[in-house]
Enzyme design. Structure first.
Site, mmCIF file in Angstrom:
data_model
loop_
_atom_site.group_PDB
_atom_site.id
_atom_site.type_symbol
_atom_site.label_atom_id
_atom_site.label_comp_id
_atom_site.label_asym_id
_atom_site.label_seq_id
_atom_site.Cartn_x
_atom_site.Cartn_y
_atom_site.Cartn_z
ATOM 1 N N ASN A 278 15.649 -63.706 -70.699
ATOM 2 C CA ASN A 278 16.746 -62.781 -71.005
ATOM 3 C C ASN A 278 17.691 -63.334 -72.079
ATOM 4 O OD1 ASN A 278 17.198 -64.509 -68.635
ATOM 5 N ND2 ASN A 278 19.283 -63.735 -68.712
ATOM 6 N N HIS A 279 17.658 -64.651 -72.300
ATOM 7 C CA HIS A 279 18.496 -65.238 -73.353
ATOM 8 C C HIS A 279 17.755 -65.360 -74.691
ATOM 9 C CE1 HIS A 279 21.995 -66.020 -70.920
ATOM 10 N NE2 HIS A 279 21.232 -66.512 -69.963
ATOM 11 N N ASP B 67 13.122 -73.775 -67.547
ATOM 12 C CA ASP B 67 14.179 -73.571 -68.532
ATOM 13 C C ASP B 67 14.894 -74.862 -68.955
ATOM 14 O OD1 ASP B 67 13.562 -71.433 -66.740
ATOM 15 O OD2 ASP B 67 15.268 -70.278 -67.481
ATOM 16 N N HIS C 149 9.596 -64.443 -65.887
ATOM 17 C CA HIS C 149 11.013 -64.784 -65.938
ATOM 18 C C HIS C 149 11.759 -63.719 -65.139
ATOM 19 C CE1 HIS C 149 14.188 -67.116 -67.828
ATOM 20 N NE2 HIS C 149 14.884 -65.996 -67.865
ATOM 21 N N HIS D 110 13.847 -68.752 -64.587
ATOM 22 C CA HIS D 110 15.121 -68.026 -64.650
ATOM 23 C C HIS D 110 16.121 -68.429 -63.570
ATOM 24 C CE1 HIS D 110 18.109 -64.898 -65.396
ATOM 25 N NE2 HIS D 110 18.014 -64.495 -64.157
ATOM 26 N N GLU E 275 14.637 -70.906 -73.074
ATOM 27 C CA GLU E 275 15.646 -69.857 -73.304
ATOM 28 C C GLU E 275 17.094 -70.341 -73.236
ATOM 29 O OE1 GLU E 275 16.402 -66.744 -70.608
ATOM 30 O OE2 GLU E 275 16.837 -68.119 -68.980
ATOM 31 N N ASN E 276 17.345 -71.511 -72.635
ATOM 32 C CA ASN E 276 18.733 -71.986 -72.480
ATOM 33 C C ASN E 276 19.000 -73.276 -73.247
ATOM 34 O OD1 ASN E 276 17.835 -71.041 -69.342
ATOM 35 N ND2 ASN E 276 19.547 -69.957 -70.294
ATOM 36 N N HIS F 44 16.472 -71.356 -62.170
ATOM 37 C CA HIS F 44 16.863 -72.747 -62.442
ATOM 38 C C HIS F 44 16.835 -73.633 -61.201
ATOM 39 C CE1 HIS F 44 19.083 -71.853 -66.523
ATOM 40 N NE2 HIS F 44 17.951 -71.181 -66.390
HETATM 41 FE FE FE2 Z 1 17.199 -69.702 -67.758
HETATM 42 FE FE FE2 Z 2 16.951 -66.367 -67.706
#
Ligand code: FE2
Ligand code: FE2
Length: 270
Positions: free
Chosen positions: A67-68, A8, A153, A178, A39-40, A180
């Site tokens: 999820n983001h 990520d 993820h 996810h 995603e981040n 991190h």
């Molecule tokens: Fe993430």
């Molecule tokens: Fe995530």
């Protein structure tokens, strides 16, 4: 095939470090396929089209999400025009975008990249196991595709490990995203699938999973919502795995951790 997967990308420091270091890293590793979870990238929440374009320009072949995925709404029309940006495949039918993409890499070889999301301690999606089995039934590793890379993820290590064992021998690499935080369990499973529970993030590790430590810690102390968290902005470490596969079988020959830049101990595959 030589495959680099990075976890990520968090905020500006993650984006800038990826832009600065990925071209050199890709060349040093002679990577044929580079997959990055984005995603981040946008201030910790989602991915904007211009950021995705910069990631592609720096040498990313496929961007995965999580999820983001929908935090930056502009990504929704962009998903339709850019097949190399994928989102978890087990969103309900009718969700924009796709959860997998097959691309051609050097030497006319084909690689399939898939993105799924776990369900333990996360939003309830369709079953990632059944969704993956269904998609994988359409491919034969070493025959119809030379490599298959899956980004799972997910929050729970147990779910990621169970998932990897379920598809051991059917895919080249299962790597988690996810949390991190990079795990030290990189290995080749008995059936020949490379695995690491979490790739870690591309972000500042003087933080709480990439976000400013003061704001994030305050939420635990006070148990009430505070200000919107902002990403930490110190030097980023690019984290992930490097995998080499046998084109004849599509299975892994080697997996090594990657940690480049920033404050984590450095690991650059030889
Ligand atoms: Fe993430
Ligand atoms: Fe995530």
């Amino acid at each position: 095939m030589r495959i680099l997967f990075l976890g990520d990308v968090v905020g500006r420091t993650g984006r800038d470090t990826l832009g600065a270091k990925l071209p050199g890293l890709r060349a040093t590793l002679q990577a044929d396929l580079v997959v990055v979870n984005g995603e981040n990238a946008s201030h910790g929440f989602g991915l904007a089209p211009d950021m995705a374009q910069a990631m592609f320009a720096a040498g990313t072949d496929v961007i995965t999400l999580g999820n983001h995925a929908w935090d930056r709404k502009e990504v929704i029309p962009y998903l339709a025009s850019q097949p190399r940006l994928i989102r978890p495949m087990n969103f309900p039918p009718g969700t924009p975008g796709a959860g997998f993409v097959a691309i051609e890499v050097a030497g006319g070889r084909r690689a399939l990249v898939m993105n799924v999301m776990g369900r333990l301690f996360m939003d309830a999606l369709d079953c990632p196991f059944r969704a993956s089995a269904q998609e994988l039934s359409r491919h034969r590793l070493g025959a119809t595709v030379h490599a298959i890379v899956i980004d799972i993820h997910a929050e729970a290590t147990s779910e990621k490990i169970a998932y990897a064992h379920s598809f051991d021998g059917q895919v080249s690499l299962v790597v988690g995203t996810h949390t991190h935080a990079p795990t030290a369990d990189h290995q080749i499973l008995p059936g020949g699938t490379a695995y690491q529970s979490d790739a870690g993030m591309c972000g500042d590790y003087d933080s709480v999973i990439g976000m400013s430590k003061e704001g994030a810690a305050a939420r635990f102390w006070r148990k009430m919502p505070g200000e919107r968290l902002a990403p930490a902005d110190g030097p980023a470490t690019l984290c992930g795995v490097f995998v080499e596969t046998d084109d004849a079988t599509g299975l892994a020959i080697d997996i090594q951790p990657v940690r480049v830049g920033g404050r984590l101990s450095q690991a650059v595959p030889q």
